[in-house]
Every structure is written in structure tokens, then in C-alpha cells.
Enzyme design. Structure first.
Site, mmCIF file in Angstrom:
data_model
loop_
_atom_site.group_PDB
_atom_site.id
_atom_site.type_symbol
_atom_site.label_atom_id
_atom_site.label_comp_id
_atom_site.label_asym_id
_atom_site.label_seq_id
_atom_site.Cartn_x
_atom_site.Cartn_y
_atom_site.Cartn_z
ATOM 1 N N TRP A 33 -9.117 97.541 -48.780
ATOM 2 C CA TRP A 33 -9.585 96.206 -48.411
ATOM 3 C C TRP A 33 -10.362 96.320 -47.112
ATOM 4 C CZ3 TRP A 33 -9.533 92.158 -51.510
ATOM 5 C CH2 TRP A 33 -9.830 90.903 -50.982
ATOM 6 N N PHE A 68 -1.072 95.755 -46.678
ATOM 7 C CA PHE A 68 0.323 95.490 -46.992
ATOM 8 C C PHE A 68 0.988 96.701 -47.636
ATOM 9 C CE2 PHE A 68 3.816 93.741 -49.545
ATOM 10 C CZ PHE A 68 4.483 92.996 -48.584
ATOM 11 N N GLU A 69 0.226 97.494 -48.368
ATOM 12 C CA GLU A 69 0.758 98.664 -49.062
ATOM 13 C C GLU A 69 0.893 99.897 -48.177
ATOM 14 O OE1 GLU A 69 -0.462 95.672 -51.784
ATOM 15 O OE2 GLU A 69 -1.782 96.694 -50.359
ATOM 16 N N CYS A 92 -7.422 97.157 -42.051
ATOM 17 C CA CYS A 92 -8.166 96.121 -41.332
ATOM 18 C C CYS A 92 -7.790 94.766 -41.923
ATOM 19 C CB CYS A 92 -9.660 96.370 -41.447
ATOM 20 S SG CYS A 92 -10.667 95.093 -40.670
ATOM 21 N N ILE A 94 -8.304 90.742 -41.339
ATOM 22 C CA ILE A 94 -9.179 89.795 -40.632
ATOM 23 C C ILE A 94 -8.664 88.373 -40.853
ATOM 24 C CG2 ILE A 94 -11.528 88.877 -40.458
ATOM 25 C CD1 ILE A 94 -12.519 91.667 -41.274
ATOM 26 N N GLU A 97 -8.655 81.408 -43.066
ATOM 27 C CA GLU A 97 -8.408 79.987 -42.806
ATOM 28 C C GLU A 97 -6.939 79.604 -42.930
ATOM 29 O OE1 GLU A 97 -10.977 77.757 -45.350
ATOM 30 O OE2 GLU A 97 -12.784 78.681 -44.557
ATOM 31 N N THR A 98 -6.107 80.500 -43.446
ATOM 32 C CA THR A 98 -4.689 80.178 -43.641
ATOM 33 C C THR A 98 -3.822 81.115 -42.802
ATOM 34 O OG1 THR A 98 -4.350 81.714 -45.479
ATOM 35 C CG2 THR A 98 -5.230 79.515 -46.014
ATOM 36 N N HIS A 100 -1.926 83.362 -43.914
ATOM 37 C CA HIS A 100 -1.750 84.620 -44.633
ATOM 38 C C HIS A 100 -1.903 85.816 -43.682
ATOM 39 C CE1 HIS A 100 -1.991 87.380 -48.059
ATOM 40 N NE2 HIS A 100 -3.061 87.905 -47.500
ATOM 41 N N PHE A 125 0.269 103.498 -36.315
ATOM 42 C CA PHE A 125 -0.291 102.183 -36.634
ATOM 43 C C PHE A 125 -1.763 102.171 -36.230
ATOM 44 C CE2 PHE A 125 -1.290 97.761 -35.633
ATOM 45 C CZ PHE A 125 -0.763 97.079 -36.724
#
Length: 166
Positions: A33, A68-69, A92, A94, A97-98, A100, A125
Site C-alpha cells: 500500500w 497492518f500485516e 506508509c 497516510i 478523512e476518518t 481509520h 519500526f
């Protein structure tokens, strides 16, 4: 490592006398991603490891769908290859708008920390958590350096630290 500098990629690694980077095996797990950013982080990390004496054959690079993985992939790498000295996690995230972003960033940070503690192995990390794409670009080879480079140096420093304890 952080100070008032804006580009921290100019850091260097000076190992203890008994540390030999030619002997280490490092896993690098990269999020697909935002790959226009994460590919640059990966390149910076791998080039830095090689420049510091880690043979290319001793660097195993794998990719996963998203940040997340990364923690579970780090576990899978450590379980699959017990000779790994460390894993570098690169991603990465970013802001959108929520909320999440908040949940993913916290879960990834907590997950990577847990893997490092559970395995008593350096799990680095190297995940950007940025407000926008420009910040990510600036930190993946732009005006603020390449955080993949910094992750690789941190990795080598932690392996050196671990080995110097014995």
C-alpha cells in the site's frame, strides 16, 4: 536518533570490534500500500545494509498488502527462518478523512513492538505515519531523507547492541 535536524538519513553506523555485518541475516517486510513511497523506503534500507557490509544474499525482502500485516509477517519471517538476526518493517500510512488512520497506525506500532519483545529480536519500526502524501514523499528520499535508510542503520545498531551484551 531524533534531534533538530530535518534530514536524519545522514547518520552512520560504527560497529563494535566484534560485530561483523557479513555474518548477519536480515528480513525486510514491505507494505504494498502506497508502494510509490514504500518501494523507496525498501531501496534505501537494502542499499544501506549492503553499503554497511551485509551481503545481498543475506537480505530477504518480502511484501505484504498493507502496513497492518507487517507485524504478522515479521512473525512469519522469524518462524520460517530462525537464523534471521532482525526484521525491518517498512510501510506508509497516510491520514484520511476518518479515524481509520489512528487505529491502523496504533495497531501496527503495538504489533511491531510486541513481536520484538516476544522474540527478543530487533524488529524495526520503519513505518511512516503522515498527514498527506507530500510528507511521505519528503521522508522517502525527499527533503527529509529516507526513513528506510534510518531503519537499516537502527537495525544494524540493534544487532550490534544485542551481540555486545554477550
Amino acid at each position: 536518533m531524533a534531534d533538530k535536524k530535518k534530514n536524519l538519513s545522514e547518520i552512520s553506523f560504527t560497529p563494535h570490534k566484534q560485530f561483523s555485518p557479513q555474518q548477519v541475516r536480515i528480513g525486510v517486510v514491505v507494505s504494498q500500500w502506497n508502494n510509490e513511497v514504500t518501494d523507496k523506503l525498501k531501496d534505501g534500507a537494502v542499499e544501506t545494509l549492503i553499503a554497511n557490509g551485509v551481503p545481498k544474499a543475506n537480505i530477504r525482502v518480502c511484501s505484504v498488502p498493507g502496513s497492518f500485516e507487517l507485524p504478522s509477517a515479521a512473525v512469519m519471517m522469524l518462524e520460517a527462518d530462525e537464523k534471521l538476526d532482525a526484521v525491518i518493517c517498512l510501510g506508509c500510512i497516510i491520514q484520511g478523512e476518518t479515524r481509520h488512520f489512528d487505529f491502523i497506525a496504533q495497531a501496527v506500532a503495538d504489533g511491531i513492538e510486541k513481536v520484538a519483545i516476544d522474540y527478543a529480536t530487533p524488529v524495526i519500526f520503519g513505518v511512516l505515519t503522515c498527514n498527506d502524501m507530500q510528507q511521505a514523499v519528503d521522508r522517502s528520499g525527499g527533503k527529509h531523507g529516507n526513513k528506510g535508510v534510518e531503519a537499516a542503520v537502527s537495525c544494524l545498531q540493534m544487532i550490534d547492541f544485542q551481540r555486545s551484551l554477550c
